[in-house]
Design an enzyme around this catalytic site. Sequence first.
Site, PDB file in Angstrom:
ATOM      1  N   SER A  11     -26.353  30.627 -24.886  1.00  0.00           N
ATOM      2  CA  SER A  11     -26.685  29.511 -23.900  1.00  0.00           C
ATOM      3  C   SER A  11     -27.620  30.108 -22.814  1.00  0.00           C
ATOM      4  O   SER A  11     -27.220  30.967 -22.175  1.00  0.00           O
ATOM      5  CB  SER A  11     -25.521  29.008 -23.217  1.00  0.00           C
ATOM      6  OG  SER A  11     -25.732  28.004 -22.475  1.00  0.00           O
ATOM      7  N   HIS A  36     -29.491  27.806 -27.375  1.00  0.00           N
ATOM      8  CA  HIS A  36     -28.743  26.758 -26.706  1.00  0.00           C
ATOM      9  C   HIS A  36     -29.319  26.332 -25.525  1.00  0.00           C
ATOM     10  O   HIS A  36     -29.404  27.023 -24.516  1.00  0.00           O
ATOM     11  CB  HIS A  36     -27.055  26.934 -26.684  1.00  0.00           C
ATOM     12  CG  HIS A  36     -26.513  25.544 -26.371  1.00  0.00           C
ATOM     13  ND1 HIS A  36     -26.313  24.552 -27.318  1.00  0.00           N
ATOM     14  CD2 HIS A  36     -25.977  25.075 -25.223  1.00  0.00           C
ATOM     15  CE1 HIS A  36     -25.648  23.746 -26.889  1.00  0.00           C
ATOM     16  NE2 HIS A  36     -25.417  23.867 -25.602  1.00  0.00           N
ATOM     17  N   ASP A  38     -29.292  23.972 -22.282  1.00  0.00           N
ATOM     18  CA  ASP A  38     -28.293  22.889 -21.486  1.00  0.00           C
ATOM     19  C   ASP A  38     -29.022  21.863 -20.599  1.00  0.00           C
ATOM     20  O   ASP A  38     -29.473  22.615 -19.814  1.00  0.00           O
ATOM     21  CB  ASP A  38     -27.034  23.289 -20.786  1.00  0.00           C
ATOM     22  CG  ASP A  38     -26.023  23.895 -21.872  1.00  0.00           C
ATOM     23  OD1 ASP A  38     -25.973  23.319 -22.972  1.00  0.00           O
ATOM     24  OD2 ASP A  38     -25.792  25.291 -21.875  1.00  0.00           O
ATOM     25  N   MET A  40     -29.287  18.833 -17.998  1.00  0.00           N
ATOM     26  CA  MET A  40     -28.264  18.114 -17.440  1.00  0.00           C
ATOM     27  C   MET A  40     -29.201  17.121 -16.202  1.00  0.00           C
ATOM     28  O   MET A  40     -30.055  17.431 -15.640  1.00  0.00           O
ATOM     29  CB  MET A  40     -27.258  18.573 -16.677  1.00  0.00           C
ATOM     30  CG  MET A  40     -26.492  19.611 -17.327  1.00  0.00           C
ATOM     31  SD  MET A  40     -25.271  20.637 -16.335  1.00  0.00           S
ATOM     32  CE  MET A  40     -24.906  21.734 -17.382  1.00  0.00           C
ATOM     33  N   HIS A 105     -28.536  20.367 -25.714  1.00  0.00           N
ATOM     34  CA  HIS A 105     -27.463  19.468 -25.566  1.00  0.00           C
ATOM     35  C   HIS A 105     -27.952  18.620 -24.286  1.00  0.00           C
ATOM     36  O   HIS A 105     -27.832  19.334 -23.055  1.00  0.00           O
ATOM     37  CB  HIS A 105     -26.462  20.443 -25.388  1.00  0.00           C
ATOM     38  CG  HIS A 105     -24.875  19.735 -24.657  1.00  0.00           C
ATOM     39  ND1 HIS A 105     -24.008  20.442 -24.138  1.00  0.00           N
ATOM     40  CD2 HIS A 105     -24.618  18.482 -24.908  1.00  0.00           C
ATOM     41  CE1 HIS A 105     -22.894  19.295 -23.857  1.00  0.00           C
ATOM     42  NE2 HIS A 105     -23.206  18.120 -24.348  1.00  0.00           N
ATOM     43  N   MET A 107     -26.680  16.213 -21.375  1.00  0.00           N
ATOM     44  CA  MET A 107     -25.780  15.763 -20.675  1.00  0.00           C
ATOM     45  C   MET A 107     -26.336  14.784 -19.561  1.00  0.00           C
ATOM     46  O   MET A 107     -26.534  14.934 -18.275  1.00  0.00           O
ATOM     47  CB  MET A 107     -24.735  16.875 -19.776  1.00  0.00           C
ATOM     48  CG  MET A 107     -23.871  17.449 -21.137  1.00  0.00           C
ATOM     49  SD  MET A 107     -23.357  18.921 -20.199  1.00  0.00           S
ATOM     50  CE  MET A 107     -24.922  19.989 -20.460  1.00  0.00           C
ATOM     51  N   MET A 180     -16.163  18.847 -26.329  1.00  0.00           N
ATOM     52  CA  MET A 180     -16.298  19.680 -25.113  1.00  0.00           C
ATOM     53  C   MET A 180     -14.815  19.986 -24.738  1.00  0.00           C
ATOM     54  O   MET A 180     -14.158  18.896 -24.875  1.00  0.00           O
ATOM     55  CB  MET A 180     -16.949  18.894 -23.980  1.00  0.00           C
ATOM     56  CG  MET A 180     -18.539  18.612 -24.401  1.00  0.00           C
ATOM     57  SD  MET A 180     -19.281  18.382 -22.820  1.00  0.00           S
ATOM     58  CE  MET A 180     -19.521  19.919 -21.825  1.00  0.00           C
ATOM     59  N   GLY A 185     -20.419  19.536 -16.234  1.00  0.00           N
ATOM     60  CA  GLY A 185     -20.931  19.588 -15.155  1.00  0.00           C
ATOM     61  C   GLY A 185     -20.042  20.172 -13.959  1.00  0.00           C
ATOM     62  O   GLY A 185     -20.523  20.041 -12.717  1.00  0.00           O
ATOM     63  N   PHE A 186     -18.860  20.709 -14.440  1.00  0.00           N
ATOM     64  CA  PHE A 186     -18.208  21.231 -13.279  1.00  0.00           C
ATOM     65  C   PHE A 186     -17.762  22.481 -13.514  1.00  0.00           C
ATOM     66  O   PHE A 186     -17.012  22.701 -14.749  1.00  0.00           O
ATOM     67  CB  PHE A 186     -16.807  20.269 -12.933  1.00  0.00           C
ATOM     68  CG  PHE A 186     -17.069  18.912 -12.631  1.00  0.00           C
ATOM     69  CD1 PHE A 186     -17.316  18.690 -11.269  1.00  0.00           C
ATOM     70  CD2 PHE A 186     -17.100  17.826 -13.632  1.00  0.00           C
ATOM     71  CE1 PHE A 186     -17.677  17.330 -10.997  1.00  0.00           C
ATOM     72  CE2 PHE A 186     -17.787  16.551 -13.191  1.00  0.00           C
ATOM     73  CZ  PHE A 186     -17.736  16.084 -11.813  1.00  0.00           C
ATOM     74  N   GLY A 187     -17.774  23.466 -12.590  1.00  0.00           N
ATOM     75  CA  GLY A 187     -17.358  24.805 -12.677  1.00  0.00           C
ATOM     76  C   GLY A 187     -15.930  25.068 -12.665  1.00  0.00           C
ATOM     77  O   GLY A 187     -15.251  24.248 -11.947  1.00  0.00           O
ATOM     78  N   GLY A 188     -15.484  26.272 -12.865  1.00  0.00           N
ATOM     79  CA  GLY A 188     -14.119  26.564 -12.660  1.00  0.00           C
ATOM     80  C   GLY A 188     -13.186  26.054 -13.492  1.00  0.00           C
ATOM     81  O   GLY A 188     -11.788  25.997 -13.042  1.00  0.00           O
ATOM     82  N   ASP A 237     -17.240  22.580 -26.459  1.00  0.00           N
ATOM     83  CA  ASP A 237     -17.927  23.188 -25.386  1.00  0.00           C
ATOM     84  C   ASP A 237     -17.120  23.389 -24.263  1.00  0.00           C
ATOM     85  O   ASP A 237     -16.525  22.462 -23.745  1.00  0.00           O
ATOM     86  CB  ASP A 237     -19.136  22.192 -25.194  1.00  0.00           C
ATOM     87  CG  ASP A 237     -20.071  22.778 -23.822  1.00  0.00           C
ATOM     88  OD1 ASP A 237     -19.791  23.916 -23.308  1.00  0.00           O
ATOM     89  OD2 ASP A 237     -20.890  22.285 -23.523  1.00  0.00           O
ATOM     90  N   GLY A 238     -17.107  24.602 -23.680  1.00  0.00           N
ATOM     91  CA  GLY A 238     -16.523  24.820 -22.289  1.00  0.00           C
ATOM     92  C   GLY A 238     -15.446  25.735 -22.309  1.00  0.00           C
ATOM     93  O   GLY A 238     -14.282  25.472 -23.069  1.00  0.00           O
ATOM     94  N   GLY A 239     -15.184  26.697 -21.452  1.00  0.00           N
ATOM     95  CA  GLY A 239     -14.066  27.581 -21.279  1.00  0.00           C
ATOM     96  C   GLY A 239     -13.800  28.557 -22.404  1.00  0.00           C
ATOM     97  O   GLY A 239     -12.709  29.064 -22.496  1.00  0.00           O
ATOM     98  N   GLY A 259     -22.446  31.936 -23.377  1.00  0.00           N
ATOM     99  CA  GLY A 259     -23.317  32.129 -22.066  1.00  0.00           C
ATOM    100  C   GLY A 259     -22.926  33.538 -21.479  1.00  0.00           C
ATOM    101  O   GLY A 259     -23.667  34.516 -22.117  1.00  0.00           O
TER     102      GLY A 259
END
Length: 290
Positions: A11, A36, A38, A40, A105, A107, A180, A185-188, A237-239, A259
């Site tokens: 990514s 990849h 991203d 947004m 991708h 968003m 996903m 759009g949100f971290g953590g 996607d994600g985590g 990433g």
Amino acid sequence: MAAVEAKIAPSMLSSDFANLASEAERMLRSGADWLHMDIMDGLGTSQTSGLLWLLIMVASCKVKEIYSLLPVLSFLFRHFVPNLTIGAPVIESLRKHTNAYLDCHLMVTNPIDYVEPLGKAGASGFTFHVEASKENWKELVQAIKSKGMRAGVALKPATPVEEVYALVECENPVELVLVMTVEPGFGGQKFMQEMMDKVRALRKKFPSLNIEASSSLIIHLEIPSMLLLIGSFTAVDGGLGPSTIDAAASAGANCIVAGSSVFGAPEPAQVISLMRKSVEEAQGKQLKDF
């Protein structure tokens, strides 16, 4: 059941944007198959400030007066995610320096507005969100393909996997499904293990689909982010990180988008090789059990 090809797609959101072309080349030399991207639309600082102002206004308004604020509401909430990343100009600039597959991708709230610009810029794949295109996905898929791009569809964690079935089964289907495992759009956020049920459902229903796993476009604070794509494609996607790649691969992913776990590694080639091995070993077991 024939095995689908394993693909690794770093990514680029985790790359050094000041040296995007050289970062892309570094990933390709390290064994990457795709890059990849991203994209947004972003809820920026000005919109956030405007939202605070609007809340104050609404609190002091009468019911009839609120109707006059609806156009402002429409403007403030037109973004799909709060983050703002890259767009067609960056894709166009990168395309001048590489022939790699650019896996985009989106968003964004109105994906059809991006089809022509990204097509001209040189995007290879265009994955839109089903949540943002329920009324015009057939038109959107046709537009994407007419510009020479591969069409894909993504779904957020709260979206039932059944909502993308029609897009894969229709006469002019998408070629990728992205599942996903965090809210875009949100971290953590942590990897949502339960999203693997969606991957399994898609793999069972569409055995010939490619499944792609990748580092998330979203910046995660707790563990390295990853993205899983399954294909005609379906994607998750994600985590996703080193500790969760095996779970994604076992669920049916054949492609990995990574990433920070790749870009931040002392030896990216070793990480990419490890991801590829995880996918290929999972495929071997799946073929044996089939």
